[in-house]
Design a protein around this motif. Structure first.
Motif, PDB file in Angstrom:
ATOM      1  N   LEU A 143     -66.437  -9.306 -48.228  1.00  0.00           N
ATOM      2  CA  LEU A 143     -65.943 -10.031 -47.052  1.00  0.00           C
ATOM      3  C   LEU A 143     -65.536  -9.067 -45.940  1.00  0.00           C
ATOM      4  O   LEU A 143     -65.633  -9.392 -44.763  1.00  0.00           O
ATOM      5  N   PRO A 189     -71.673 -11.022 -49.049  1.00  0.00           N
ATOM      6  CA  PRO A 189     -70.927 -11.627 -50.162  1.00  0.00           C
ATOM      7  C   PRO A 189     -71.805 -12.403 -51.140  1.00  0.00           C
ATOM      8  O   PRO A 189     -71.625 -12.283 -52.361  1.00  0.00           O
ATOM      9  N   ALA A 202     -72.247 -11.831 -55.180  1.00  0.00           N
ATOM     10  CA  ALA A 202     -72.030 -12.893 -56.168  1.00  0.00           C
ATOM     11  C   ALA A 202     -73.183 -12.953 -57.162  1.00  0.00           C
ATOM     12  O   ALA A 202     -72.968 -13.093 -58.366  1.00  0.00           O
ATOM     13  N   ARG A 213     -64.666 -13.981 -57.804  1.00  0.00           N
ATOM     14  CA  ARG A 213     -63.282 -13.730 -57.471  1.00  0.00           C
ATOM     15  C   ARG A 213     -62.497 -15.015 -57.290  1.00  0.00           C
ATOM     16  O   ARG A 213     -63.059 -16.086 -57.095  1.00  0.00           O
ATOM     17  N   PHE A 259     -58.856 -16.366 -55.030  1.00  0.00           N
ATOM     18  CA  PHE A 259     -58.123 -15.993 -53.827  1.00  0.00           C
ATOM     19  C   PHE A 259     -56.623 -16.142 -54.060  1.00  0.00           C
ATOM     20  O   PHE A 259     -56.177 -16.965 -54.860  1.00  0.00           O
ATOM     21  N   VAL A 274     -58.336 -21.250 -52.362  1.00  0.00           N
ATOM     22  CA  VAL A 274     -59.423 -21.657 -51.483  1.00  0.00           C
ATOM     23  C   VAL A 274     -60.395 -22.493 -52.292  1.00  0.00           C
ATOM     24  O   VAL A 274     -61.398 -22.004 -52.788  1.00  0.00           O
ATOM     25  N   THR A 305     -62.820 -26.029 -52.402  1.00  0.00           N
ATOM     26  CA  THR A 305     -63.528 -26.865 -51.444  1.00  0.00           C
ATOM     27  C   THR A 305     -63.281 -28.318 -51.830  1.00  0.00           C
ATOM     28  O   THR A 305     -62.705 -28.603 -52.872  1.00  0.00           O
ATOM     29  N   GLY A 306     -63.706 -29.230 -50.950  1.00  0.00           N
ATOM     30  CA  GLY A 306     -63.434 -30.644 -51.194  1.00  0.00           C
ATOM     31  C   GLY A 306     -64.122 -31.147 -52.456  1.00  0.00           C
ATOM     32  O   GLY A 306     -64.779 -30.402 -53.159  1.00  0.00           O
ATOM     33  N   MET A 325     -69.313 -26.697 -60.047  1.00  0.00           N
ATOM     34  CA  MET A 325     -70.761 -26.637 -59.839  1.00  0.00           C
ATOM     35  C   MET A 325     -71.106 -25.689 -58.692  1.00  0.00           C
ATOM     36  O   MET A 325     -72.181 -25.097 -58.674  1.00  0.00           O
ATOM     37  N   LEU A 326     -70.193 -25.539 -57.746  1.00  0.00           N
ATOM     38  CA  LEU A 326     -70.405 -24.522 -56.713  1.00  0.00           C
ATOM     39  C   LEU A 326     -70.449 -23.148 -57.368  1.00  0.00           C
ATOM     40  O   LEU A 326     -71.238 -22.276 -56.971  1.00  0.00           O
ATOM     41  N   GLY A 327     -69.630 -22.974 -58.403  1.00  0.00           N
ATOM     42  CA  GLY A 327     -69.667 -21.719 -59.155  1.00  0.00           C
ATOM     43  C   GLY A 327     -71.005 -21.478 -59.832  1.00  0.00           C
ATOM     44  O   GLY A 327     -71.380 -20.339 -60.095  1.00  0.00           O
ATOM     45  N   ARG A 338     -63.832 -21.856 -61.514  1.00  0.00           N
ATOM     46  CA  ARG A 338     -65.001 -21.744 -60.636  1.00  0.00           C
ATOM     47  C   ARG A 338     -65.575 -20.330 -60.696  1.00  0.00           C
ATOM     48  O   ARG A 338     -66.789 -20.138 -60.753  1.00  0.00           O
ATOM     49  N   ALA A 339     -64.677 -19.348 -60.711  1.00  0.00           N
ATOM     50  CA  ALA A 339     -65.146 -17.971 -60.811  1.00  0.00           C
ATOM     51  C   ALA A 339     -65.852 -17.745 -62.144  1.00  0.00           C
ATOM     52  O   ALA A 339     -66.892 -17.090 -62.211  1.00  0.00           O
ATOM     53  N   LEU A 359     -69.544 -18.652 -62.614  1.00  0.00           N
ATOM     54  CA  LEU A 359     -70.575 -17.714 -62.155  1.00  0.00           C
ATOM     55  C   LEU A 359     -71.071 -16.843 -63.311  1.00  0.00           C
ATOM     56  O   LEU A 359     -71.988 -16.050 -63.137  1.00  0.00           O
ATOM     57  N   ARG A 403     -73.917 -29.729 -52.304  1.00  0.00           N
ATOM     58  CA  ARG A 403     -72.638 -29.129 -52.674  1.00  0.00           C
ATOM     59  C   ARG A 403     -72.418 -27.827 -51.914  1.00  0.00           C
ATOM     60  O   ARG A 403     -71.313 -27.529 -51.470  1.00  0.00           O
ATOM     61  N   ALA A 460     -69.417 -27.153 -49.303  1.00  0.00           N
ATOM     62  CA  ALA A 460     -68.552 -25.998 -49.511  1.00  0.00           C
ATOM     63  C   ALA A 460     -68.480 -25.146 -48.245  1.00  0.00           C
ATOM     64  O   ALA A 460     -67.413 -24.670 -47.858  1.00  0.00           O
ATOM     65  N   ARG A 462     -68.766 -26.204 -45.239  1.00  0.00           N
ATOM     66  CA  ARG A 462     -67.924 -26.905 -44.280  1.00  0.00           C
ATOM     67  C   ARG A 462     -66.451 -26.655 -44.597  1.00  0.00           C
ATOM     68  O   ARG A 462     -65.658 -26.367 -43.723  1.00  0.00           O
ATOM     69  N   ASP A 463     -66.100 -26.731 -45.899  1.00  0.00           N
ATOM     70  CA  ASP A 463     -64.692 -26.631 -46.274  1.00  0.00           C
ATOM     71  C   ASP A 463     -64.196 -25.204 -46.228  1.00  0.00           C
ATOM     72  O   ASP A 463     -63.063 -24.947 -45.832  1.00  0.00           O
ATOM     73  N   SER A 464     -64.996 -24.260 -46.680  1.00  0.00           N
ATOM     74  CA  SER A 464     -64.595 -22.865 -46.627  1.00  0.00           C
ATOM     75  C   SER A 464     -65.814 -21.976 -46.720  1.00  0.00           C
ATOM     76  O   SER A 464     -66.415 -21.836 -47.783  1.00  0.00           O
ATOM     77  N   ALA A 494     -65.193 -19.210 -49.344  1.00  0.00           N
ATOM     78  CA  ALA A 494     -65.380 -19.590 -50.743  1.00  0.00           C
ATOM     79  C   ALA A 494     -66.858 -19.764 -51.037  1.00  0.00           C
ATOM     80  O   ALA A 494     -67.358 -19.295 -52.065  1.00  0.00           O
ATOM     81  N   SER A 524     -69.444 -18.387 -49.602  1.00  0.00           N
ATOM     82  CA  SER A 524     -70.220 -17.151 -49.621  1.00  0.00           C
ATOM     83  C   SER A 524     -69.902 -16.314 -50.856  1.00  0.00           C
ATOM     84  O   SER A 524     -70.811 -15.735 -51.441  1.00  0.00           O
ATOM     85  N   VAL A 525     -68.646 -16.265 -51.284  1.00  0.00           N
ATOM     86  CA  VAL A 525     -68.386 -15.455 -52.485  1.00  0.00           C
ATOM     87  C   VAL A 525     -68.887 -16.147 -53.748  1.00  0.00           C
ATOM     88  O   VAL A 525     -68.999 -15.510 -54.794  1.00  0.00           O
ATOM     89  N   MET A 526     -69.190 -17.448 -53.668  1.00  0.00           N
ATOM     90  CA  MET A 526     -69.795 -18.101 -54.821  1.00  0.00           C
ATOM     91  C   MET A 526     -71.329 -18.038 -54.749  1.00  0.00           C
ATOM     92  O   MET A 526     -72.010 -18.658 -55.543  1.00  0.00           O
ATOM     93  N   GLY A 527     -71.852 -17.324 -53.776  1.00  0.00           N
ATOM     94  CA  GLY A 527     -73.291 -17.077 -53.768  1.00  0.00           C
ATOM     95  C   GLY A 527     -74.092 -17.899 -52.780  1.00  0.00           C
ATOM     96  O   GLY A 527     -75.317 -17.888 -52.835  1.00  0.00           O
TER      97      GLY A 527
END
Ligand SMILES: Nc1ncnc2c1ncn2[C@@H]1O[C@H](COP(=O)(O)OP(=O)(O)OP(=O)(O)O)[C@@H](O)[C@H]1O
Ligand SMILES: [Mg+2]
Lengths: 279, 396
Positions: free
Chosen positions: A63, A83, A87, A93, A95, A99, A101-102, A110-112, A174-175, A178, B202, B206, B208-210, B213, B215-218
């Motif tokens: 970052l 970044p 990943a 990581r 925070f 941090v 997300t909605g 699943m974002l992970g 979430r981390a 990954l 998703r 993500a 939009r929200d951060s 977050a 970018s560090v999740m790939g």
């Protein structure tokens, strides 16, 4: 195709931080910082407020671009990568300020899985079997990780409805989603009660043992640091002031000065540390 | 088990509304079918904008540009002057063309964030309008071009060709286009829902929200931002093709900044980030001016078109109305119609079902219904006045 289960515990490459400096308009937040995270160890980075710990994490995860110095993970030079590329190399990581997300816990986890899955816009829009299958497999693994971190009951709960400690755990989960080789935790137990702290410590120890990943831990809870860490690096005003095993660091006069301002009150600090350790 | 029941209920209501929508051409006259058709086209465009603005958090004022790209792209590709391709091929290419236009903008769309993108896209509308007016040989200039009807396998979505009568109801252009619109709308819902629930959706949410977050999740931030823009442009292109087919003539003045604002109004009224909401908002914003034009003589303060007695015209009046709707929604229900519907549904479920008014819990397609079910009663007053005169409200 891409098995979502954890990879066999092949030791991750070493994470080497060499001569990293970060300058913010006149403030040297990191000054020639070097340390090495040995494969499969828990490496704590501690120091008083404003020492530069979070800045260090921001460099590790891409970052912030350092003013000088390099970070390497095995052969890969992280300081050159964006970044999302870092990943995909397996560096995850959390925070310091949550941090998330909605959406639900599942959405966050699943974002992970994003970096580990392939489905693109076309396949997902047309709901091709490959995309559906992939999603199902990753969802199953995300649920497993939720169970592992104690979020199993909240899997479909919107994150905003969760109490602070659970949201903090969502970030950890979430981390972990990954399937990281290196896990960076920025104050993972801050604001948690004793039971929650113990649970998080348990999870960290557990995944380290089971998945063989390296952990870099920033934490003000000395008890936790002393129990979990194999090695400790102490930062103060952006510089490394001490380095060693928890026991060595605990006795280091530099550390006591950094934490307490001067050499006075040495006894208090030591007892405080040992007392926390005993609990 | 309750999962299963809700699945059955959802599938059931989906099937029911699909049947209802399919049955409507047998009961409604061309005027109402047109309203439905415009609403479906708008809904497709609104779903696309919802993906960009609602899900990815990127403001766009350039939606009219991509609608125009789709509409004019089809007209040129299928028409004369132009390559004169088979209309079905031209329609597909027009959608891809709109996507490509969105892709050309991706150096900006990938880097510029949120409201700043809105300002950047503003330029597109003016550029587009200028080109439409000046590139006479392609666009027909100020007077626009007439739209070649869509034909596939010898079947024309127009009044031309062999007469078609189904169950005693003559199927003209409106009836035929209605089913085309339904199919395209269904395709839009299917794909957009799939996207939203899948990996790309998703990642966009993500972002939009951060951004951090994500970018560090790939998530490749710039790539996903521009992909969202391209996808939204493609939906706009599809909407543009359907609009062109419904209007039968495309003119530059329709694709103005006001149209972009209309689409933003749709997704705000409907509720950001939901396919059903965007569709409901699209019906509201599209149908309102058409209905007000038709019933202008019965409404207070609204002038009948052409009377010129100083009162507000129906189009302006409806703009005021949905402007007010936006204000109310932003203040009272920031998640729009879809949020309201969701809450109503949740309340109904908690209470014994007797107390709830039937049908209060609306689903995506019931929004289409509501526009039309009010219609079915009114259509009985055998209105045989030329329906195309109404549509001209939109095509000056
Ligand atoms: N983006 C930034 N711009 C300017 N200054 C910054 C920025 N980020 C951090 N700093 C400064 O750099 C120094 C180190 O901050 P950092 O957040 O790394 O400390 P920390 O060790 O994580 O502290 P804490 O224990 O309070 O979390 C602080 O003086 C901080 O004000
Ligand atoms: Mg910090």
């Amino acid at each position: 195709m891409s098995a979502p289960a954890p990879a066999p515990a092949a030791a991750p490459p070493a994470l080497e931080v060499r001569g990293v400096s970060v300058r913010f308009a006149g403030l040297l937040a990191l000054d020639d910082v070097s340390f090495t995270v040995a494969p499969g160890t828990v490496h704590a980075v501690i120091g008083p407020n404003g020492a530069g710990k979070s800045t260090c994490f921001n460099v590790l995860s891409g970052l912030y671009r350092p003013t000088a110095g390099t970070v390497r993970l095995g052969a890969a030079r992280l300081t050159r990568l964006a970044p999302h590329r870092i990943a995909t190399l397996g560096v995850a990581r959390t925070f310091q300020n949550i941090v998330t997300t909605g959406g639900t816990v599942a959405d966050n986890l699943m974002l992970g899985r994003h970096a580990l899955s392939r489905a693109g816009f076309t396949a997902t829009a047309l709901r091709l079997p490959s995309a559906v299958r992939e999603q199902r497999a990753h969802l199953a693994r995300a649920r497993e990780i939720a169970e592992l971190t104690g979020l199993g009951n909240h899997f479909d709960t919107p994150v905003t409805l969760l109490p602070y400690g659970d949201r903090k755990r969502v970030e950890l989960a979430r981390a972990l989603c990954l399937e990281p080789r290196v896990l960076l935790l920025d104050e993972p137990v801050a604001g948690m009660n004793a039971a929650e702290r113990a649970r998080t410590a348990e999870v960290v120890r557990d995944v380290r043992a089971r998945l063989g990943l390296s952990v870099v831990l920033v934490e003000h809870d000395m008890g936790l640091v002393m129990r979990l860490a194999d090695e400790v690096t102490v930062l103060d005003f952006g510089r490394v002031v001490a380095h060693g095993t928890p026991d060595e660091v605990r006795r280091d006069p530099e550390v006591l000065r950094a934490y307490l301002g001067t050499g006075t009150g040495t006894a208090t600090a030591t007892t405080a540390v040992t007392k926390e350790d005993a609990t | 088990m309750s999962d299963l029941r809700s699945l059955v209920r959802r599938r059931g209501s989906l099937l029911l509304s699909a049947l209802l929508l399919c049955a409507l051409p047998f009961y409604l006259d061309a005027f109402w079918l047109r309203i439905g058709l415009f609403s479906m086209a708008a809904a497709i465009g609104a779903v696309g904008l919802g993906l960009l603005s609602g899900t990815a958090g990127q403001l766009s004022l350039g939606h009219a540009f991509f609608l125009a790209t789709g509409a004019y792209g089809y007209v040129w590709l299928a028409g004369e002057p132009g390559p004169g391709l088979p209309p079905a091929v031209a329609a597909v290419l027009a959608v891809l063309l709109a996507g490509a236009a969105g892709g050309l903008f991706s150096p900006v769309a990938g880097r510029v964030k949120g409201i700043y993108l809105g300002v950047a896209t503003l330029a597109l509308v003016f550029l587009g309008h200028h080109v439409l007016l000046t590139a006479d040989s392609v666009t027909g200039g100020f007077n626009g071009r007439s739209v070649p009807p869509l034909e596939a396998g010898g079947f024309a979505f127009a009044d031309s060709g062999p007469r078609l009568t189904v169950l005693g109801v003559p199927f003209g252009a409106e009836e035929r286009l209605w089913y085309l619109g339904l199919a395209l709308f269904a395709l839009t819902c299917f794909t957009a829902r799939g996207l939203l629930r899948g990996r790309p959706g998703r990642a966009l949410a993500a972002l939009r929200d951060s951004e951090t977050a994500a970018s560090v999740m790939g998530v490749h931030v710039a790539r996903y931002r521009s992909a969202a823009f391209v996808v939204s442009s493609m939906y706009a292109g599809l909407a543009g093709v359907l609009l062109a087919l419904s209007f039968r003539r495309v003119v530059p003045d329709y694709f103005s900044l006001a149209l972009s604002v209309d689409y933003l109004a749709m997704i705000v009224i409907g509720g950001l980030g939901s396919v059903a909401g965007a569709s409901a908002g699209a019906v509201f914003v599209t149908a309102l001016p058409l209905l007000m034009t038709r019933y202008a003589d019965q409404l207070p303060l609204v002038a009948t078109p052409g009377s010129g007695d100083g009162a507000i015209g129906p189009t302006e009046a409806s703009r005021y109305l949905y402007g007010a709707a936006i204000v109310v929604i932003l203040l009272r229900a920031p998640d729009g119609l879809s949020g309201l519907a969701g809450r109503a549904r949740a309340r109904l479920r908690r209470r014994p079902p007797v107390t709830g008014p039937p049908g209060a819990a609306s689903d995506s397609e019931s929004s289409e219904e509501s526009g039309a079910s009010g219609a079915s009663g009114a259509s009985d007053d055998s209105d045989d006045s030329d329906p195309s005169a109404r549509a001209k409200e939109h095509t000056p």
